[in-house]
Design an enzyme around this catalytic site. Sequence first.
Site, mmCIF file in Angstrom:
data_model
loop_
_atom_site.group_PDB
_atom_site.id
_atom_site.type_symbol
_atom_site.label_atom_id
_atom_site.label_comp_id
_atom_site.label_asym_id
_atom_site.label_seq_id
_atom_site.Cartn_x
_atom_site.Cartn_y
_atom_site.Cartn_z
ATOM 1 N N SER A 1 12.142 68.756 73.342
ATOM 2 C CA SER A 1 12.372 69.293 74.688
ATOM 3 C C SER A 1 13.139 68.294 75.540
ATOM 4 O O SER A 1 13.376 67.168 75.136
ATOM 5 C CB SER A 1 11.051 69.664 75.335
ATOM 6 N N ASN B 1 5.111 63.649 69.012
ATOM 7 C CA ASN B 1 5.140 64.626 67.925
ATOM 8 C C ASN B 1 5.237 66.076 68.367
ATOM 9 O O ASN B 1 5.518 66.948 67.560
ATOM 10 C CB ASN B 1 3.911 64.442 67.039
ATOM 11 N N LYS C 1 7.852 49.805 56.392
ATOM 12 C CA LYS C 1 8.122 50.647 57.552
ATOM 13 C C LYS C 1 6.949 51.601 57.719
ATOM 14 O O LYS C 1 6.248 51.911 56.761
ATOM 15 C CB LYS C 1 9.417 51.422 57.441
ATOM 16 N N GLU D 1 2.121 55.682 65.996
ATOM 17 C CA GLU D 1 2.744 56.367 67.119
ATOM 18 C C GLU D 1 1.786 56.525 68.298
ATOM 19 O O GLU D 1 0.735 57.155 68.175
ATOM 20 C CB GLU D 1 3.239 57.727 66.680
ATOM 21 N N THR E 1 12.735 53.592 60.764
ATOM 22 C CA THR E 1 13.227 54.821 61.404
ATOM 23 C C THR E 1 12.748 54.812 62.848
ATOM 24 O O THR E 1 13.405 54.252 63.701
ATOM 25 C CB THR E 1 12.763 56.090 60.650
ATOM 26 N N THR F 1 6.539 58.402 56.870
ATOM 27 C CA THR F 1 6.799 57.823 55.564
ATOM 28 C C THR F 1 6.435 56.356 55.586
ATOM 29 O O THR F 1 6.797 55.632 56.497
ATOM 30 C CB THR F 1 8.266 57.984 55.154
#
Lengths: 433, 433
Positions: A433, A428, A198, A298, A172, A209
């Site tokens: 925005s 996150n 993943k 991330e 993803t 996930t």
Amino acid sequence: MLSFVRFTSSKAAKYVPTSGVYPKGFVVGGIHCGVKKDGKSLDLAMLKNVYHEPATASAVFTKNKFKAAPVQVSRKILDNNNGNHINSIIVNSGNANAVTGKKGYEDAQAMVDATDKAAGNSESNSTLVMSTGVIGNLLPIDNILSGIPKLAESDLGSSHDHWIACAKAICTTDTFPKLVSKNFEIDGITYTLAGLAKGAGMICPNMATLLGFFATDAPISEDAIKVLVANAVARSFNSISVDGDMSTNDTIVGIANGAAGGQLIDLSKESKPKFDKLQEEFTSFAQQLAQLVVRDGEGATKFITINVKDAQSYSDAHTVAKTISNSSLVKTAMYGKDANWGRILCSIGYSEVEAIIPERTNVSFVPADGSAKLDLLVNGEPQQVDEERASEILEFEDLRIEIELGTGGGEDCEFWTCDLTHEYITINGDYRS
Amino acid sequence: MLSFVRFTSSKAAKYVPTSGVYPKGFVVGGIHCGVKKDGKSLDLAMLKNVYHEPATASAVFTKNKFKAAPVQVSRKILDNNNGNHINSIIVNSGNANAVTGKKGYEDAQAMVDATDKAAGNSESNSTLVMSTGVIGNLLPIDNILSGIPKLAESDLGSSHDHWIACAKAICTTDTFPKLVSKNFEIDGITYTLAGLAKGAGMICPNMATLLGFFATDAPISEDAIKVLVANAVARSFNSISVDGDMSTNDTIVGIANGAAGGQLIDLSKESKPKFDKLQEEFTSFAQQLAQLVVRDGEGATKFITINVKDAQSYSDAHTVAKTISNSSLVKTAMYGKDANWGRILCSIGYSEVEAIIPERTNVSFVPADGSAKLDLLVNGEPQQVDEERASEILEFEDLRIEIELGTGGGEDCEFWTCDLTHEYITINGDYRS
């Protein structure tokens, strides 16, 4: 809205293999079937056992109370089959089929039925299903059900490119597909392990996930594969942390078809040496795969190994390592390249492990270049830290933090985590925005 | 290096009172004695009981295995005195006297002895001691020991300014001093409660420290104050979260001298109505104080109340609320003003509370302006969320998230947290650069 990253990151060049070795008797592939909105990204992945014997499989599922429909369906199939006669795996990305009620459950079952049919499985419920992506939305099930026979008929194979396509199709927000493969030998027979995963992409309006599966052509009994997968996952996918959140969909599957031959490896006394070797291979393999998930955490700029030594029990070691790995203060200090032993010590202290003796606790940084380690805390006493040396060590992308608990229990644990960065907050917090 | 913020934040104007009511028979104050390096910031705070009867006290200390020296010393004093004859409190800021070995312990005891003497306490070990600031460094104990008699002789009083000075003198990276006071009545007698706290500032090379004390002129037995403080802290300071880290120094003290008169409130049956009223007052007071700590959370832009309803037990409600409050994904979503029910639901799901029934779970946002609440999840079914309305609600600084578990157990809990922001990462990751 939801955007899926193209695989152009600098990490991709570093961590995506250009070739591999793949287990006999399995074909895999990935196509775009119309879950992802861009009209082209791969979003449907399949693995199919083409060996003449049925495969055995086992899985570790999320402990989250809100289990997504595919988790419920796959768990039931594994339970009913007792881990035997699992001959295919179907995964879609782009939609997690989570919090989708009765229709979601029916859709997951429909994916199983369609795959059983397309794969030509002789028995029904021989497929495990997984989904990842946004939650709370129903699957575009028609697109998936049209995609499944197409994928099964024309897009499966056992080449490196097929495995890469399969790895891409489960992604993803991952910035690179995660694929690992290797050979190993037992009693003169060469076996192969290949797997994909993943990672920790949290995207609107949903959550991290962790999905993955690995396949081997070793012959493994259904009770043995259960133990092998559980142990391997405990010391790999359950020993990593990006931000401590656990999703509704987390699933790791191990599957074995025996296509490489040799005697069945089971839990008997005679099998023990082979089983032990297999356990070692499974665990180190799963660790490699899990570590790629951390590297793709991330916003991560650092890959940190937390190595807890000499705890009273493995569970203690794991708890201490996990607590350090989840501390926002430790993670921001690593981002800031700060040898902040105080925050590490503090998190050891609140880990709720009883067998911690402050005056026996040691903390050091082990540099990634193999040079001498830097002691921060020795027997509970803070050391005069050479800040220049600390800075040097913290310039590396990789860092090992060694925590010696000195309890005499002798139990060790490794845990892998990443830093907490501005980019994490941006991904996150700001994505709308 | 370590820098202590001057109190010029916009929050200071909003949350620091310009007057107050203060309990009889206590004097307080704060001076600069030379712990903080800028040569002027207040860094030594004292409370002294001047009523002719000795005071009773109780405390809740950090559960961290690495307990700072002042925590060890204060706990021993409270245990030995059984919570009676505690007549003063001494606090230094700027240095936590943590991980400082035998000398650190001696220094903490020296602070107690000096304060007993300067305060004219008739018995030794009648003082509780606290420290907050950097860890791993020995206290500049001479400066502190010279400061204690000076503070006791010339700088104590019971005016609002004295209480403000005292509140300032325990701060480190707090952007405003935290002081709360109020009157309440039991059986026609007016009692007063005043208290102060310092908050979640994580500064190099150390960690968050929560310190605070509150004083009342009600007459409370030593066993009753133990229960009152424990209950109040459980539902206030132990129901807040900034980043989930727990320090080596966390200490909250309650102290009572009976100077306002009335019959002793103890654990007897006759006392029960008075005790219950007192418990209510203590708890809501401690909540007010604890909420100020959250409002001053590092980098915080939002103040979030997590309200879990109808759990099977209070402990379940507390665990669910705490898990949501510590989720980086929930906290970044709030920062991003995103009505991300998926992340909230996900953290409920992994809270490890057994008695959660997905199809009975409800989640809604309660707007700060008293307008109608916005349902996100009703009986486990995601609602079509009006994004514009959600944005309106998330523009407010304050937000209440209601989680109705629907277990029939009827137990509720409130928990307070803040968002996770770029500024938090900057404060904790970049402060050395």
